[in-house]
Design a protein around this motif. Structure first.
Motif, PDB file in Angstrom:
ATOM      1  N   GLY A  84       1.952   1.607  -8.378  1.00 35.60           N
ATOM      2  CA  GLY A  84       0.698   1.984  -7.722  1.00 35.60           C
ATOM      3  C   GLY A  84       0.805   2.072  -6.207  1.00 35.60           C
ATOM      4  N   ILE A  85       2.045   2.276  -5.729  1.00 40.49           N
ATOM      5  CA  ILE A  85       2.262   2.344  -4.282  1.00 40.49           C
ATOM      6  C   ILE A  85       2.348   3.812  -3.853  1.00 40.49           C
ATOM      7  N   LEU A  86       1.727   4.144  -2.736  1.00 38.48           N
ATOM      8  CA  LEU A  86       1.771   5.524  -2.255  1.00 38.48           C
ATOM      9  C   LEU A  86       2.997   5.728  -1.365  1.00 38.48           C
ATOM     10  N   VAL A  87       3.428   6.984  -1.268  1.00 39.54           N
ATOM     11  CA  VAL A  87       4.524   7.304  -0.358  1.00 39.54           C
ATOM     12  C   VAL A  87       4.039   8.322   0.661  1.00 39.54           C
ATOM     13  N   ILE A  88       4.264   7.979   1.934  1.00 37.83           N
ATOM     14  CA  ILE A  88       3.889   8.850   3.043  1.00 37.83           C
ATOM     15  C   ILE A  88       5.180   9.375   3.652  1.00 37.83           C
ATOM     16  N   GLU A  89       5.245  10.680   3.898  1.00 36.54           N
ATOM     17  CA  GLU A  89       6.460  11.200   4.507  1.00 36.54           C
ATOM     18  C   GLU A  89       6.110  12.062   5.713  1.00 36.54           C
ATOM     19  N   SER A  90       6.794  11.780   6.820  1.00 42.05           N
ATOM     20  CA  SER A  90       6.653  12.585   8.021  1.00 42.05           C
ATOM     21  C   SER A  90       7.779  13.619   8.000  1.00 42.05           C
ATOM     22  N   VAL A  91       7.425  14.875   8.209  1.00 39.99           N
ATOM     23  CA  VAL A  91       8.435  15.939   8.079  1.00 39.99           C
ATOM     24  C   VAL A  91       8.507  16.804   9.340  1.00 39.99           C
ATOM     25  N   TYR A  92       9.643  17.479   9.473  1.00 39.70           N
ATOM     26  CA  TYR A  92       9.857  18.423  10.575  1.00 39.70           C
ATOM     27  C   TYR A  92       9.662  19.810   9.982  1.00 39.70           C
ATOM     28  N   ALA A 122       0.837  -1.204   0.000  1.00 39.29           N
ATOM     29  CA  ALA A 122       0.000   0.000   0.000  1.00 39.29           C
ATOM     30  C   ALA A 122       0.867   1.248   0.000  1.00 39.29           C
ATOM     31  N   ALA A 123       1.887   1.265   0.871  1.00 36.30           N
ATOM     32  CA  ALA A 123       2.648   2.510   1.018  1.00 36.30           C
ATOM     33  C   ALA A 123       4.037   2.273   1.580  1.00 36.30           C
ATOM     34  N   ILE A 124       4.907   3.226   1.276  1.00 39.55           N
ATOM     35  CA  ILE A 124       6.226   3.290   1.904  1.00 39.55           C
ATOM     36  C   ILE A 124       6.177   4.469   2.878  1.00 39.55           C
ATOM     37  N   ILE A 125       6.691   4.255   4.071  1.00 41.35           N
ATOM     38  CA  ILE A 125       6.673   5.321   5.076  1.00 41.35           C
ATOM     39  C   ILE A 125       8.094   5.836   5.271  1.00 41.35           C
ATOM     40  N   LEU A 126       8.271   7.137   5.060  1.00 37.59           N
ATOM     41  CA  LEU A 126       9.592   7.752   5.179  1.00 37.59           C
ATOM     42  C   LEU A 126       9.529   8.928   6.149  1.00 37.59           C
ATOM     43  N   ILE A 175      14.122  25.478   4.325  1.00 37.92           N
ATOM     44  CA  ILE A 175      15.233  25.298   3.385  1.00 37.92           C
ATOM     45  C   ILE A 175      15.132  23.990   2.603  1.00 37.92           C
ATOM     46  N   VAL A 176      14.751  22.940   3.297  1.00 38.83           N
ATOM     47  CA  VAL A 176      14.869  21.589   2.734  1.00 38.83           C
ATOM     48  C   VAL A 176      13.807  21.327   1.664  1.00 38.83           C
ATOM     49  N   LYS A 177      14.168  20.534   0.687  1.00 34.08           N
ATOM     50  CA  LYS A 177      13.281  20.129  -0.418  1.00 34.08           C
ATOM     51  C   LYS A 177      11.948  19.628   0.144  1.00 34.08           C
ATOM     52  N   THR A 178      10.866  20.063  -0.465  1.00 34.55           N
ATOM     53  CA  THR A 178       9.557  19.754   0.117  1.00 34.55           C
ATOM     54  C   THR A 178       9.031  18.403  -0.354  1.00 34.55           C
ATOM     55  N   PRO A 179       8.128  17.834   0.406  1.00 32.95           N
ATOM     56  CA  PRO A 179       7.485  16.583  -0.019  1.00 32.95           C
ATOM     57  C   PRO A 179       6.777  16.766  -1.358  1.00 32.95           C
ATOM     58  N   GLY A 180       6.171  17.944  -1.555  1.00 32.67           N
ATOM     59  CA  GLY A 180       5.491  18.211  -2.825  1.00 32.67           C
ATOM     60  C   GLY A 180       6.454  18.118  -3.991  1.00 32.67           C
ATOM     61  N   GLU A 181       7.653  18.687  -3.831  1.00 34.06           N
ATOM     62  CA  GLU A 181       8.654  18.647  -4.907  1.00 34.06           C
ATOM     63  C   GLU A 181       9.117  17.219  -5.189  1.00 34.06           C
ATOM     64  N   MET A 182       9.154  16.413  -4.136  1.00 37.71           N
ATOM     65  CA  MET A 182       9.629  15.028  -4.330  1.00 37.71           C
ATOM     66  C   MET A 182       8.539  14.113  -4.887  1.00 37.71           C
ATOM     67  N   GLY A 183       7.285  14.545  -4.790  1.00 40.85           N
ATOM     68  CA  GLY A 183       6.184  13.725  -5.298  1.00 40.85           C
ATOM     69  C   GLY A 183       5.488  12.864  -4.265  1.00 40.85           C
ATOM     70  N   VAL A 184       5.655  13.214  -2.995  1.00 42.62           N
ATOM     71  CA  VAL A 184       5.016  12.460  -1.910  1.00 42.62           C
ATOM     72  C   VAL A 184       3.490  12.523  -2.050  1.00 42.62           C
ATOM     73  N   ASP A 185       2.802  11.466  -1.628  1.00 43.81           N
ATOM     74  CA  ASP A 185       1.342  11.421  -1.734  1.00 43.81           C
ATOM     75  C   ASP A 185       0.637  11.932  -0.477  1.00 43.81           C
ATOM     76  N   ILE A 186       1.152  11.552   0.696  1.00 46.79           N
ATOM     77  CA  ILE A 186       0.538  12.016   1.943  1.00 46.79           C
ATOM     78  C   ILE A 186       1.662  12.513   2.858  1.00 46.79           C
ATOM     79  N   VAL A 187       1.517  13.731   3.338  1.00 44.38           N
ATOM     80  CA  VAL A 187       2.514  14.319   4.237  1.00 44.38           C
ATOM     81  C   VAL A 187       1.906  14.436   5.629  1.00 44.38           C
ATOM     82  N   THR A 188       2.681  14.056   6.652  1.00 46.02           N
ATOM     83  CA  THR A 188       2.244  14.306   8.025  1.00 46.02           C
ATOM     84  C   THR A 188       3.425  14.906   8.778  1.00 46.02           C
ATOM     85  N   GLY A 189       3.165  15.383   9.966  1.00 44.12           N
ATOM     86  CA  GLY A 189       4.263  15.900  10.777  1.00 44.12           C
ATOM     87  C   GLY A 189       3.796  16.385  12.123  1.00 44.12           C
ATOM     88  N   GLU A 190       4.786  16.634  12.966  1.00 49.69           N
ATOM     89  CA  GLU A 190       4.529  17.161  14.298  1.00 49.69           C
ATOM     90  C   GLU A 190       4.700  18.675  14.223  1.00 49.69           C
TER      91      GLU A 190
END
Lengths: 483, 432, 128
Positions: free
Chosen positions: B216-224, B189-193, B230-245
């Protein structure tokens, strides 16, 4: 009113970032950098203060308005609790500190608050242990049901469903589904409590447990509750107390004494933590000895030397349900509130909540159809069925009240009552406020007879009139930058 | 009032509670006055040690909270309002949440965001469930750099749900491409990064994401969030679902909460996203306004078929973070991010010169980095506490075999002087 | 309330119009008016197969969501793509332009489990 982004002026900044005292350093390689900065607003501190103050003026809140929102318990949030949470010894405490080798000694005060709150809640509810970890009421509910599932798994029980009353809150079925259970609903009897015969028919060996509020959503205390507990326990089911209405019975009855095995508490309801426009909350969960092995970790312990600690060594625990020890800032407020009220004050909150609810019920029942004409607890459920015959529905009365500077009661819930209007005045309102509300409700009833059409333009006094929700759902404009 | 009700005493109102149902005990202390409570709690607070100079991070950072944030968020109209179910008298909260969603979208460069979830850990769990709903697959590939705290939470929740988890290790601080690719299949279903990951390392996950999407696999990324200055955004990398604290966006550390879970995603997945969503519309007179929208996904309507059992979110924390992001503004946020990075770089360089300290330098980091010590990290950290420093977090607590490693976080609040003093103390301890 | 005579109906308020071994499915006038303004329709994919009474689509309005169950078993031949942009077609024309899917029927004897227009009319009277 313009969005904060629309007030942007290039180059303006609301907060000064200090100069670097370490000089420029080697950056990160280009391939790891973002191309364009985030389009945050460019505004001065004063622009921002005015913007958010203007927004604040567009809200009803307990500080500004009476809020008789049934089942939600919108009572006054005393201001001293704000002061308590800003004490730096708590506000600046890093949650990983106690996880350092001797870290517990560095956070004794915070762990003491967790421990003491647990003791208070146990005594108040008749439970043996509490966890402060769940981050809201619904999260507490999930934690409780996960413990229920762990209990049945450990005993090798094959359980498939949880029983709820037909008047239950939507979180109950949603929670049960996440824990892998189905929901079986039991209808109410003519007195507004669970129909015993119908309940008996639904209890089988596959019953994992029963989940209910007591008093229930109709504001009625079920005198048969201990009989129900016996029936559920006979099939090794778990009695789950949804603490949404605990504020009605403090000092009058304890869930642990009448057969409940697990309980969650919505601290904003019983212990007056601010609702925040929809959180943050906290949902401590209490259990009797039967479910104790399954409590989440970490658990708070008091050592023989009087030192407090966090213990992780519980092999049957359901594990972590939150990153740390719960919404500590909210638990701290609840603790401060309990300390202030004490034994007598806590009893008085329930006394006054019930007195206020019954006063409104008696005075309005000549004008609005009462779902169940019975002494109520902290809330009562009316129906706008009489007014609806004149073309004035519960929603219209709600919008009329907004024009009178009163936040509407809960409407169309519980689903068991048509045109439901659910009124919960809470203990913190004065008789004068209640009278004013009652008079306004009577005025609405009279107006429904003389000029029912006038309701449909309400509200008029608010920043906006009735919004087009269909347009919102179809167009899905949820982000300024994509609109 | 009793007369109107038609009873003689308050006790009569509780007649439904039978004598045998009365409390067996209700033995609680007497109440206290306001200043007694405040004094008592201040005394308890003194038992906490807060004078340590903190280099603790692990996903939760000691950033400065501007005074205007605290002042505005303390307004009763925000803090004592109910969930905005009556839009006419909740435009303040609703507009603020729409602005918050927009801010999260531009921060992460995604299309849509919800109005917040409990915290970063539970948000990541919700994202996994969302990916399972979207793909109707049940296997999850979890990168070892994802916070071990989050992984423990996720494990608790998914225990009963028949979901297959595969974890991949971290190599040279970054995600292990080969191992991840080997695990991908039709059931995934997904890779979690996580970026930066728990060790502090920054990665560009674009290549992993491209491979995932081919299957057909989604990528979920948790970000700070602060790193995203400064850092490259999940949107730029093509992430499907972004979460974070979102704690770093203007919320105090508060010993673990309340915090802020944020979530953003692609527009096509909006109906599969849990949590409340605010939308813009017009009122009956054509004026633009805001409402809770797409409520048919939520528990109060969908009941057992809801996207989540979540009822409340953390509205006030969301508004708090919005005020913070607004105050810092477009350039201020970049500068803050740069300042964090610079201080951390300075500290890395300073620590590298100490004998018995090895700073991992194989891949870039943001404001937190991993160091390997010649002694057991927890012993060193204990000794540093004596010197007045919370020196870092020992990785051995969550990673077997990493007993000599710790992660060190540096925010804008740490000064050059503090960093140099830290280095001096560490040198002394390691030489003993 | 309008009921089409030659369609068959379910207790969940779906209709099916059978032409040889093919069926067109939608929701009844009663169902659309109870839901109110429909804002979204979740459609099945072509070639998906469903058993009788299995959930195969869902519709959402502002305040309600409702699952749609297949009146008969079969395989999806075509779905009404117009509903993606214009879900309100169901409100405007529940029996014609607001159709949801066409299926190739697996078992014509399943019609025995469905209501005729007259039965459905009586059923509506009994619940309203």
């Amino acid at each position: 009113m313009k969005l904060i982004f629309e007030k942007s002026v290039e180059g303006r900044q609301g907060f000064g970032i200090p100069q670097s005292d370490v000089g420029p350093q080697e950056g990160i390689p280009e391939k790891y950098k973002r191309e364009k900065p985030a389009c945050f607003p460019e505004a001065s501190e004063l622009d921002i203060v005015r913007h958010f103050t203007d927004l604040a003026h567009k809200n009803f809140s307990i500080d500004t308005h009476f809020y008789p929102l049934g089942s939600c318990t919108m009572k006054y949030n005393p201001k001293f609790a704000d002061v308590v949470t800003q004490i730096p010894g708590f506000a600046n405490l890093h949650p990983l500190l106690p996880q350092l080798t001797k870290g517990e000694t560095l956070s004794q005060g915070a762990i003491e608050v967790l421990y003491e709150t647990e003791q208070w809640l146990c005594e108040m509810t008749g439970m043996d242990h509490f966890t402060m970890q769940p981050l809201a009421g619904a999260h507490g509910e999930l934690t409780g049901v996960m413990m229920m599932a762990a209990y049945h798994k450990a005993k090798g029980n094959q359980k498939t469903h949880i029983i709820v009353p037909d008047s239950s809150h939507g979180t109950n079925p949603a929670t049960a589904a996440i824990a892998g259970y189905n929901i079986v609903a039991v209808p109410s009897d003519e007195n507004g409590v669970m129909n015993m015969e119908e309940l008996a028919k639904r209890i089988t060996d596959e019953t994992a447990g029963l989940m209910l509020t007591c008093p229930n959503t109709h504001g009625i205390f079920n005198s048969n509750i201990d009989k129900i507990a016996k029936m559920i326990h006979a099939v090794d089911g778990i009695m789950y107390y949804d603490g949404a209405n605990l504020n009605a019975i403090l000092g009058r009855c304890r869930p642990g004494d009448i057969g409940f095995d697990v309980i969650h508490i919505n601290v904003h309801k019983t212990f007056a933590t601010p609702h925040g426009g929809g959180g943050p909350g906290a949902g401590p969960v209490g259990v009797t000895k039967k479910l104790e092995p399954y409590l989440p970790i970490s658990r708070v312990v008091k050592h023989e030397n009087g030192q407090f600690g966090l213990d992780y060594d519980y092999p049957h625990s359901i594990g972590y349900v939150a990153p740390f020890y719960g919404n500590f800032g909210i638990i701290l407020r609840a603790y401060a509130y309990m300390l202030m009220l004490g034994q007598e004050g806590l009893k008085q909150t329930s006394n006054h909540a019930v007195l206020n609810a019954n006063y409104i019920k008696e005075r309005l029942k000549e004008h609005y159809a009462l779902a169940y004409d019975h002494i109520c607890m902290h809330e009562s459920v009316f129906s706008a069925s009489l007014q609806a015959q004149r073309g004035v529905h519960a929603i219209d009365i709600a919008k009329f009240l907004i024009d009178k500077n009163i936040h509407p009661p809960t409407i169309y819930f519980p689903l068991t009552v048509k045109e439901a209007i659910m009124i919960e005045p809470t203990e913190t309102e004065s008789k004068e406020t209640l009278d004013e509300f009652i008079e306004t409700m009577i005025e609405a009833d009279s107006l429904s007879k003389t000029d029912p059409d006038s309701f449909h333009n309400c509200p008029q006094s608010t920043p906006i009139n009735r919004p087009d929700e269909v347009k919102a759902a179809k167009e899905m404009n949820t982000n300024y930058f994509a609109s | 009032m009793l007369k109107v009700i038609g009873v003689n005493t308050i006790d009569d109102l509780f007649a439904d509670i039978q004598p045998h149902q009365k409390p067996k005990s209700f033995d609680l202390p007497n109440g206290l006055s306001e200043f007694e409570v405040i004094e008592k709690i201040k005394r308890i607070a003194e038992k906490n040690t807060t004078n340590l100079i903190s280099f603790l991070g692990g996903g939760y950072y000691d950033h400065y909270v501007p005074a205007a944030v605290t002042a505005l968020i303390s307004r009763g109209e925000f803090s004592t309002a109910y969930t905005p179910y009556q839009p006419e008298c909740s435009q303040g909260t609703l507009q603020a949440l729409y602005e918050y969603q927009s801010a999260i979208c531009t921060l992460t460069e995604m299309d849509v965001a919800n109005a917040s979830l409990y915290d970063g850990g539970t948000a990541l769990y919700e994202a996994i469930m969302m990916a399972i709903r979207i793909t109707r697959r049940k296997k999850i590939v979890m990168d070892g750099g994802v916070s071990p705290i989050y992984r423990k939470i996720i494990h608790s929740y998914t225990n009963n749900l028949n979901i297959e988890f595969k974890e991949t290790p971290v190599v040279h601080g970054q995600s292990d491409r080969d191992q991840i690719n080997n695990l991908l299949d039709k059931d995934t279903a997904a890779i979690i990064l996580q970026n930066p990951n728990f060790f502090g390392t920054i990665d560009d996950h674009s290549d992993i994401i491209q491979k995932a999407h081919e299957q057909g696999i989604l990528v979920i990324e948790s970000v700070y969030p602060v790193s995203l200055g400064i850092v490259k955004t999940p949107g730029e990398m093509g992430v499907d679902i972004v979460t974070g604290e979102g704690q770093s966006l203007g919320l105090p550390l508060n010993f673990g909460g309340p915090y802020l879970g944020f979530m953003s995603t692609r527009k096509k997945y909006i109906r599969k996203m849990p949590g409340r969503i605010v939308g813009k519309t017009i009122d009956s007179s054509g004026k633009s306004c805001f409402v809770n929208t797409l409520q048919a996904r939520e528990q109060h309507i969908r009941r057992e078929k809801a996207t989540s059992n979540i009822c409340t979110n953390v509205s006030l924390c969301a508004v708090q973070s919005l005020i913070y992001m607004s105050l810092l503004g477009k350039q201020g946020f970049v500068n803050l991010s740069q300042l964090n990075l610079d201080k951390a770089e300075f500290m890395r360089k300073t620590l590298e010169t100490i004998e018995g300290v090895e700073v991992k330098r194989s891949s870039p980091t943001f404001n937190e980095f991993t160091v390997r010590l010649a002694k057991e990290a927890s012993v060193v950290i204990n000794a540093m506490i004596e010197k007045g420093f919370a020196a870092g977090f020992p990785l051995g607590r969550y990673y077997k075999g990493m007993e000599n490693y710790m992660i060190v976080a540096v925010t804008e609040k740490r000064t050059k002087e503090e960093i140099l003093k830290y280095a001096e103390c560490l040198k002394e301890i390691l030489s003993q | 309330m309008e009921i089409i005579d030659h369609y068959l109906y379910t207790k969940e308020h779906e209709w099916i119009n059978i032409e040889e071994n093919q069926g067109t499915i939608g929701i009844s006038e009663y169902a659309q008016s109870s839901l109110g303004d429909i804002t979204f329709v979740e459609l099945p994919a072509a070639d998906d197969e469903f058993d009788q009474a299995a959930q195969f689509a869902s519709v959402e309005s502002v305040k309600a969501a409702s699952d749609i169950y297949s009146p008969m078993s079969g395989k999806i031949i075509e779905v009404n793509e117009d509903l993606v942009e214009e879900p309100e077609l169901i409100n405007k024309s529940a029996y014609e332009n607001g159709w949801i899917a066409k299926i190739k029927l697996a078992d014509l004897s399943e019609t025995e489990d469905l209501m005729t227009a007259d039965d459905y009319r009586k059923f509506l009277e009994s619940i309203v």
